[in-house]
Motif scaffolding. Structure first.
Motif, mmCIF file in Angstrom:
data_model
loop_
_atom_site.group_PDB
_atom_site.id
_atom_site.type_symbol
_atom_site.label_atom_id
_atom_site.label_comp_id
_atom_site.label_asym_id
_atom_site.label_seq_id
_atom_site.Cartn_x
_atom_site.Cartn_y
_atom_site.Cartn_z
ATOM 1 N N MET A 1 35.863 1.978 30.747
ATOM 2 C CA MET A 1 34.449 1.907 29.587
ATOM 3 C C MET A 1 34.632 0.112 29.094
ATOM 4 N N GLN A 2 35.662 -0.775 29.063
ATOM 5 C CA GLN A 2 35.697 -2.022 28.696
ATOM 6 C C GLN A 2 34.748 -2.790 30.174
ATOM 7 N N ARG A 3 35.234 -2.540 31.479
ATOM 8 C CA ARG A 3 34.558 -2.838 32.238
ATOM 9 C C ARG A 3 32.924 -2.665 32.779
ATOM 10 N N TYR A 4 32.639 -1.378 32.279
ATOM 11 C CA TYR A 4 30.705 -0.945 32.057
ATOM 12 C C TYR A 4 30.691 -1.609 31.053
ATOM 13 N N LEU A 5 31.397 -2.277 30.410
ATOM 14 C CA LEU A 5 30.846 -2.344 28.140
ATOM 15 C C LEU A 5 30.767 -3.751 28.608
ATOM 16 N N ALA A 6 31.041 -4.003 29.651
ATOM 17 C CA ALA A 6 30.822 -6.223 29.768
ATOM 18 C C ALA A 6 29.846 -6.691 30.217
ATOM 19 N N SER A 7 29.374 -5.481 31.302
ATOM 20 C CA SER A 7 28.927 -5.529 31.924
ATOM 21 C C SER A 7 27.291 -5.051 31.366
ATOM 22 N N LYS A 8 27.300 -4.144 30.856
ATOM 23 C CA LYS A 8 26.057 -3.794 30.066
ATOM 24 C C LYS A 8 25.692 -5.014 29.077
ATOM 25 N N ARG A 9 26.551 -4.969 28.333
ATOM 26 C CA ARG A 9 26.364 -6.380 27.392
ATOM 27 C C ARG A 9 25.881 -7.582 27.865
ATOM 28 N N ALA A 10 26.274 -8.536 29.063
ATOM 29 C CA ALA A 10 26.706 -9.524 30.621
ATOM 30 C C ALA A 10 25.227 -8.903 30.618
ATOM 31 N N PHE A 11 23.917 -8.671 30.502
ATOM 32 C CA PHE A 11 23.058 -8.290 30.978
ATOM 33 C C PHE A 11 21.767 -7.996 29.700
ATOM 34 N N LEU A 12 22.272 -8.332 28.177
ATOM 35 C CA LEU A 12 20.911 -7.527 27.442
ATOM 36 C C LEU A 12 20.028 -9.358 27.584
ATOM 37 N N PRO A 13 20.874 -10.075 27.328
ATOM 38 C CA PRO A 13 20.256 -11.451 27.073
ATOM 39 C C PRO A 13 18.743 -11.485 27.893
ATOM 40 N N TYR A 14 19.462 -11.232 29.016
ATOM 41 C CA TYR A 14 18.347 -11.488 30.751
ATOM 42 C C TYR A 14 16.956 -9.892 30.433
ATOM 43 N N ALA A 15 17.582 -8.739 29.815
ATOM 44 C CA ALA A 15 16.830 -8.015 29.595
ATOM 45 C C ALA A 15 16.100 -8.536 27.896
ATOM 46 N N ARG A 16 16.598 -9.318 27.585
ATOM 47 C CA ARG A 16 15.554 -9.413 25.342
ATOM 48 C C ARG A 16 14.384 -9.882 26.783
ATOM 49 N N ALA A 17 14.709 -11.416 27.289
ATOM 50 C CA ALA A 17 13.652 -12.273 27.323
ATOM 51 C C ALA A 17 12.754 -11.516 28.159
ATOM 52 N N LEU A 18 13.212 -10.572 28.986
ATOM 53 C CA LEU A 18 11.919 -10.130 30.213
ATOM 54 C C LEU A 18 10.789 -8.833 28.816
ATOM 55 N N TYR A 19 11.951 -8.226 27.604
ATOM 56 C CA TYR A 19 11.036 -7.636 26.989
ATOM 57 C C TYR A 19 9.433 -8.669 26.590
ATOM 58 N N TRP B 1 19.096 -9.404 17.069
ATOM 59 C CA TRP B 1 19.974 -9.632 17.111
ATOM 60 C C TRP B 1 20.490 -10.432 18.999
ATOM 61 N N VAL B 2 19.803 -10.052 19.708
ATOM 62 C CA VAL B 2 20.251 -10.574 20.946
ATOM 63 C C VAL B 2 18.977 -11.733 21.511
ATOM 64 N N ARG B 3 19.593 -12.994 21.564
ATOM 65 C CA ARG B 3 19.129 -13.628 21.434
ATOM 66 C C ARG B 3 18.505 -13.818 23.813
ATOM 67 N N PRO B 4 16.983 -14.132 23.582
ATOM 68 C CA PRO B 4 16.488 -14.312 25.216
ATOM 69 C C PRO B 4 16.943 -15.627 24.994
ATOM 70 N N GLU B 5 17.913 -16.022 25.769
ATOM 71 C CA GLU B 5 18.315 -17.520 26.576
ATOM 72 C C GLU B 5 17.795 -18.011 27.644
ATOM 73 N N TYR B 6 18.089 -16.605 28.502
ATOM 74 C CA TYR B 6 17.527 -17.433 29.490
ATOM 75 C C TYR B 6 15.923 -16.895 30.755
ATOM 76 N N SER B 7 15.402 -17.496 31.096
ATOM 77 C CA SER B 7 13.639 -17.805 31.384
ATOM 78 C C SER B 7 14.093 -17.802 32.759
ATOM 79 N N TRP B 8 12.856 -16.383 33.108
ATOM 80 C CA TRP B 8 12.927 -15.673 34.169
ATOM 81 C C TRP B 8 11.944 -16.380 34.550
ATOM 82 N N ASP B 9 12.091 -18.252 34.653
ATOM 83 C CA ASP B 9 10.970 -19.227 35.219
ATOM 84 C C ASP B 9 9.731 -18.929 36.700
ATOM 85 N N ASN B 10 8.525 -18.596 36.089
ATOM 86 C CA ASN B 10 8.306 -18.897 37.489
ATOM 87 C C ASN B 10 7.398 -17.737 37.756
#
Length: 328
Positions: free
Chosen positions: A228-246, A308-317
């Motif tokens: 579950m720790q591995r699963y947690l880390a992987s799911k939370r790592a994607f959140l900034p990307y998800a927030r940017a897409l949102y 809380w989650v910041r969209p720190e990444y840009s899906w450029d062009n």
């Protein structure tokens, strides 16, 4: 116009009767002549604009509708694409109740994790909604952690309206599968859509969509369990990307957050089919954050995801260039 005036007259009579039956001052009710005059003026303006009022704007591709309550031209334009859906004219209450704020009819779908419990349940729901085509994008067949060269061929052949990312693992490669591979698949999908738009090929009236299956572990702890720790880390790592897409105006991103359901990954008190049904219930009502929960935790997670989650990444062009992959 007759229907509009008839409805206005009936509504005015109702409020007049209500005022007389209560303590309200009937003199405070707007005179019927004023209401009808406003409708006539509005009708004349619409005639002068060749039938285009504030909710009738011609789009090559309908932009993203960001209003959760009020009907704007983006929402109403979809009514002309799907005449039996998107019925509201001012607010979306009717569409929320009737489940007509979205339509899957005639769409092409590419889905990962199709052989899993949730993926297969999603496919059954999609078929019931009248999608045109469902294509499974398979790990080991169409992509590996190091080779995505065959994904482009699938996207070119299917021309998907929706990419559903329903794959997942709690194994040693959780970060690669749940985060890095997901990022790369989205990059390829956005890049493909960008190329199609630039060439003006197979122009679609609606924006492309990406659905990502997250988890309530985005909020709650792993309780010391290594898997579950591995699963947690992987799911939370994607959140900034998800927030940017949102927030991205070029794509409709739906973040699906299910509680635990019965699958090969573990036991639970609800079935994957139940989870898929709840997911579709929300999506038919236009939800872009989709809580699939019996614990209530997914509702709380929305506050984290949105505020809380910041969209720190840009899906450029449309390519996602400049995004750094996350490695365990």
């Amino acid at each position: 116009m007759v229907c509009l005036h008839t409805g206005s007259i009936l509504g005015w009579l109702f409020f007049l009767l209500l005022a007389r039956q209560t303590s309200l001052d009937s003199q405070s009710v707007t005179p019927l002549s004023v209401i009808l005059a406003m409708h006539i003026i509005r009708m004349l303006v619409v005639i002068c604009m060749s039938g285009r009022d504030s909710n009738h704007i011609s789009y090559k591709t309908v932009p993203k509708d960001t209003s959760w309550l009020f009907v704007g031209p983006e929402f109403h334009a979809l009514h002309h694409v799907h005449p039996d859906r998107y019925m509201g004219s001012v607010v979306k209450f009717f569409d929320w109740i009737a489940g007509t704020a979205y339509s899957l009819r005639g769409k092409n779908v590419v889905i990962t994790g199709a052989s899993g419990a949730f993926g297969s349940a999603i496919i059954r729901r999609l078929q019931a909604e009248g999608v045109r085509d469902i294509t499974a994008l398979k790990f080991g067949t169409h992509w590996t952690h190091d080779d995505f060269s065959r994904v482009g061929n699938v996207l070119s052949q299917v021309q998907p309206d929706i990419l559903i990312l329903a794959h997942g693992t709690k194994g040693e490669d959780a970060m690669g599968a749940n985060c890095n591979d997901t990022i790369r698949l989205i990059q390829l999908s956005l890049s493909h859509k960008q190329n199609v738009r630039q060439k003006n090929e197979n122009a679609k009236k609606t924006l492309p969509e990406i659905w990502y299956v997250g988890s309530e572990i985005e909020l709650h702890p792993a309780f010391g369990n290594p898997e579950m720790q591995r699963y947690l880390a992987s799911k939370r790592a994607f959140l900034p990307y998800a927030r940017a897409l949102y927030d991205d105006s070029r794509v409709v991103y739906r973040h699906i957050v299910p509680a635990a359901f019965q699958s090969r990954m573990g036991r639970a008190i609800v079935s994957a089919d139940w989870a898929a049904g709840v997911m579709m219930w929300w999506i038919r009502r236009g939800a872009r954050y989709v809580p699939v929960t019996y614990t209530g935790m997914a509702y709380l997670n929305f506050l984290k995801f949105y505020f809380w989650v910041r969209p720190e990444y840009s899906w450029d062009n449309g390519t996602g260039s400049g995004i750094m992959e996350v490695h365990s």
